[in-house]
Design an enzyme around this catalytic site. Structure first.
Site, PDB file in Angstrom:
ATOM      1  N   ASN A 167     -77.089 -14.513  27.472  1.00 47.27           N
ATOM      2  CA  ASN A 167     -76.926 -14.600  28.925  1.00 47.27           C
ATOM      3  C   ASN A 167     -75.904 -13.549  29.366  1.00 47.27           C
ATOM      4  OD1 ASN A 167     -76.634 -15.290  31.592  1.00 47.27           O
ATOM      5  ND2 ASN A 167     -76.579 -17.495  31.226  1.00 47.27           N
ATOM      6  N   SER A 185     -84.880 -21.272  28.352  1.00 43.88           N
ATOM      7  CA  SER A 185     -83.621 -21.779  28.910  1.00 43.88           C
ATOM      8  C   SER A 185     -83.927 -22.505  30.212  1.00 43.88           C
ATOM      9  CB  SER A 185     -82.653 -20.638  29.202  1.00 43.88           C
ATOM     10  OG  SER A 185     -81.606 -21.107  30.034  1.00 43.88           O
ATOM     11  N   TYR A 222     -81.332 -12.336  32.836  1.00 45.50           N
ATOM     12  CA  TYR A 222     -81.542 -13.393  31.832  1.00 45.50           C
ATOM     13  C   TYR A 222     -82.546 -14.419  32.330  1.00 45.50           C
ATOM     14  CZ  TYR A 222     -80.147 -17.364  28.795  1.00 45.50           C
ATOM     15  OH  TYR A 222     -80.127 -18.429  27.921  1.00 45.50           O
ATOM     16  N   THR A 241     -72.893 -24.116  21.048  1.00 42.74           N
ATOM     17  CA  THR A 241     -73.067 -22.977  20.127  1.00 42.74           C
ATOM     18  C   THR A 241     -71.977 -21.947  20.411  1.00 42.74           C
ATOM     19  OG1 THR A 241     -74.396 -21.672  21.676  1.00 42.74           O
ATOM     20  CG2 THR A 241     -75.600 -23.216  20.259  1.00 42.74           C
TER      21      THR A 241
HETATM   22  P1  NAP Z   1     -75.655 -17.540  19.846  1.00 44.01           P
HETATM   23  O1  NAP Z   1     -74.715 -18.604  19.445  1.00 44.01           O
HETATM   24  O2  NAP Z   1     -75.099 -16.298  20.471  1.00 44.01           O
HETATM   25  O3  NAP Z   1     -76.561 -17.099  18.616  1.00 44.01           O
HETATM   26  C1  NAP Z   1     -77.576 -16.147  18.824  1.00 44.01           C
HETATM   27  C2  NAP Z   1     -77.694 -15.226  17.628  1.00 44.01           C
HETATM   28  O4  NAP Z   1     -78.706 -14.238  17.951  1.00 44.01           O
HETATM   29  C3  NAP Z   1     -76.404 -14.442  17.353  1.00 44.01           C
HETATM   30  O5  NAP Z   1     -76.186 -14.320  15.954  1.00 44.01           O
HETATM   31  C4  NAP Z   1     -76.701 -13.079  17.975  1.00 44.01           C
HETATM   32  O6  NAP Z   1     -75.978 -12.023  17.382  1.00 44.01           O
HETATM   33  C5  NAP Z   1     -78.188 -12.946  17.693  1.00 44.01           C
HETATM   34  N1  NAP Z   1     -78.820 -11.974  18.576  1.00 44.01           N
HETATM   35  C6  NAP Z   1     -78.750 -11.924  19.937  1.00 44.01           C
HETATM   36  N2  NAP Z   1     -79.437 -10.853  20.387  1.00 44.01           N
HETATM   37  C7  NAP Z   1     -79.939 -10.230  19.295  1.00 44.01           C
HETATM   38  C8  NAP Z   1     -80.714  -9.070  19.103  1.00 44.01           C
HETATM   39  N3  NAP Z   1     -81.081  -8.292  20.134  1.00 44.01           N
HETATM   40  N4  NAP Z   1     -81.070  -8.711  17.834  1.00 44.01           N
HETATM   41  C9  NAP Z   1     -80.700  -9.463  16.786  1.00 44.01           C
HETATM   42  N5  NAP Z   1     -79.948 -10.579  16.899  1.00 44.01           N
HETATM   43  C10 NAP Z   1     -79.569 -10.939  18.132  1.00 44.01           C
HETATM   44  O7  NAP Z   1     -76.735 -18.128  20.884  1.00 44.01           O
HETATM   45  P2  NAP Z   1     -77.348 -19.616  21.039  1.00 44.01           P
HETATM   46  O8  NAP Z   1     -76.547 -20.359  22.014  1.00 44.01           O
HETATM   47  O9  NAP Z   1     -77.620 -20.186  19.690  1.00 44.01           O
HETATM   48  O10 NAP Z   1     -78.711 -19.243  21.787  1.00 44.01           O
HETATM   49  C11 NAP Z   1     -79.957 -19.138  21.099  1.00 44.01           C
HETATM   50  C12 NAP Z   1     -81.074 -19.123  22.123  1.00 44.01           C
HETATM   51  O11 NAP Z   1     -81.023 -20.328  22.913  1.00 44.01           O
HETATM   52  C13 NAP Z   1     -80.993 -17.959  23.115  1.00 44.01           C
HETATM   53  O12 NAP Z   1     -82.277 -17.477  23.393  1.00 44.01           O
HETATM   54  C14 NAP Z   1     -80.385 -18.610  24.359  1.00 44.01           C
HETATM   55  O13 NAP Z   1     -80.776 -17.946  25.532  1.00 44.01           O
HETATM   56  C15 NAP Z   1     -81.010 -19.999  24.277  1.00 44.01           C
HETATM   57  N6  NAP Z   1     -80.268 -21.011  25.038  1.00 44.01           N
HETATM   58  C16 NAP Z   1     -79.061 -21.454  24.625  1.00 44.01           C
HETATM   59  C17 NAP Z   1     -78.403 -22.422  25.382  1.00 44.01           C
HETATM   60  C18 NAP Z   1     -77.062 -22.976  24.966  1.00 44.01           C
HETATM   61  O14 NAP Z   1     -76.568 -23.880  25.681  1.00 44.01           O
HETATM   62  N7  NAP Z   1     -76.461 -22.554  23.890  1.00 44.01           N
HETATM   63  C19 NAP Z   1     -78.979 -22.926  26.563  1.00 44.01           C
HETATM   64  C20 NAP Z   1     -80.212 -22.438  26.948  1.00 44.01           C
HETATM   65  C21 NAP Z   1     -80.851 -21.479  26.174  1.00 44.01           C
HETATM   66  P3  NAP Z   1     -74.603 -11.541  18.131  1.00 44.01           P
HETATM   67  O15 NAP Z   1     -73.689 -12.713  18.099  1.00 44.01           O
HETATM   68  O16 NAP Z   1     -74.148 -10.372  17.308  1.00 44.01           O
HETATM   69  O17 NAP Z   1     -74.999 -11.185  19.540  1.00 44.01           O
END
Ligand code: NAP
Length: 256
Positions: free
Chosen positions: A91, A138, A151, A186
């Protein structure tokens, strides 16, 4: 319930941290061979111990060439593909006022482009095994959030693509579904909280509004839904948007 995922080869993008890491863990426990794709190199050392059947692949998915190459590497390593979990995302707060046309397009590419690239390059292999695709969306794409046009537009596109691919891939019996989180604990969520002057207070406010148990969703709760949708236990489910959010998006606000 046996999900019949033993020895299935499944790609998880963004599998090094957060929701992706929990998905890797769950699939590994189910006996799958997981290809973890992430740009976070140092995370490869801290992956689940039991992932001896899987492997870490380093790639920055914002590049189409990197997506093509990583799919080739994975197929070379495992010889087949049974599933793809498009999960990596970020995001990036590119709004109407605090943004620019160029950064908007960049955000779309960074958040939705690789969902298409990965599915496109994985498809020839998925067709051979009646594979399954799960896209992580999301809730912001259906509720809005404010100041994050790129996003939200990308996540909206991901829901539409889930429907579109479910239709296009019917002839191959490839099922395509989306899992939609709202508020999940996360590293990404933690850094968002840290952007407020009082992160603990913000967390309290958000938790209060989540109808079921007034708490954030655990990454493992997302992972369980993803594993089910990948598995043949959901063999007649396709094109669905599956909200795993403690009722946050849909239940009556009056209850809070
Ligand atoms: P996170 O904790 O940041 O983990 C995401 C992982 O993906 C990180 O290791 C990140 O690496 C990697 N990544 C991101 N962009 C990348 C790219 N272009 N190429 C390779 N690796 C990449 O995120 P999360 O909260 O688990 O989110 C996972 C998914 O759930 C996302 O699509 C997010 O939009 C969705 N989501 C999450 C929430 C929430 O509340 N957490 C809510 C709604 C949707 P870096 O750390 O190096 O960037």
């Amino acid at each position: 319930m046996d999900l019949h995922l033993k020895d299935k080869v499944i790609i998880v993008t963004g599998g090094a941290r957060g929701i992706g890491k929990a998905i890797v863990q769950t699939l590994t426990e189910e006996g799958a061979r997981v290809a973890i794709v992430d740009k976070l190199v140092q995370a490869s050392k801290t992956l689940p111990d039991r992932n001896e059947k899987g492997k870490f692949f380093h790639a920055d998915l914002t590049s189409e060439a990197a997506c093509k190459e990583v799919i080739e590497d994975i197929v070379r390593e495992f010889g087949a593909l049974d599933g793809l979990v498009n999960n990596a995302g970020f995001n990036d707060s590119i709004g109407l006022e605090q943004g620019s046309p160029a950064r908007f397009i960049e955000s779309l590419t960074n958040n939705a482009g690789h969902y298409y690239y990965m599915a496109h390059y994985a498809l020839p292999q998925l067709k051979k095994r009646r594979g399954s695709i799960v896209n992580i969306g999301s809730k912001t794409s259906v509720t809005g959030q404010g100041n994050t046009s790129g996003y939200v537009a990308a996540k909206g596109a991901i829901l539409s693509l889930t429907r579109e691919w479910a239709v296009e891939l019917l002839p191959y019996a490839i099922r395509v579904n989306a899992v939609i989180p709202a508020e999940v604990a996360t590293p990404l969520y933690e850094s968002w909280l840290q952007s407020f002057t009082d992160p603990q207070e913000k967390l309290k406010q958000v938790s209060k509004k989540i109808p079921l148990e007034h708490r954030l969703t655990k990454p493992e709760e997302i992972a369980d839904a993803v594993a089910f949708l990948l598995s043949d236990r959901s063999s007649h489910t396709t094109g669905q948007w599956f909200f795993v959010d403690g009722g946050y998006t849909h239940l009556d606000r009056a209850i809070n």
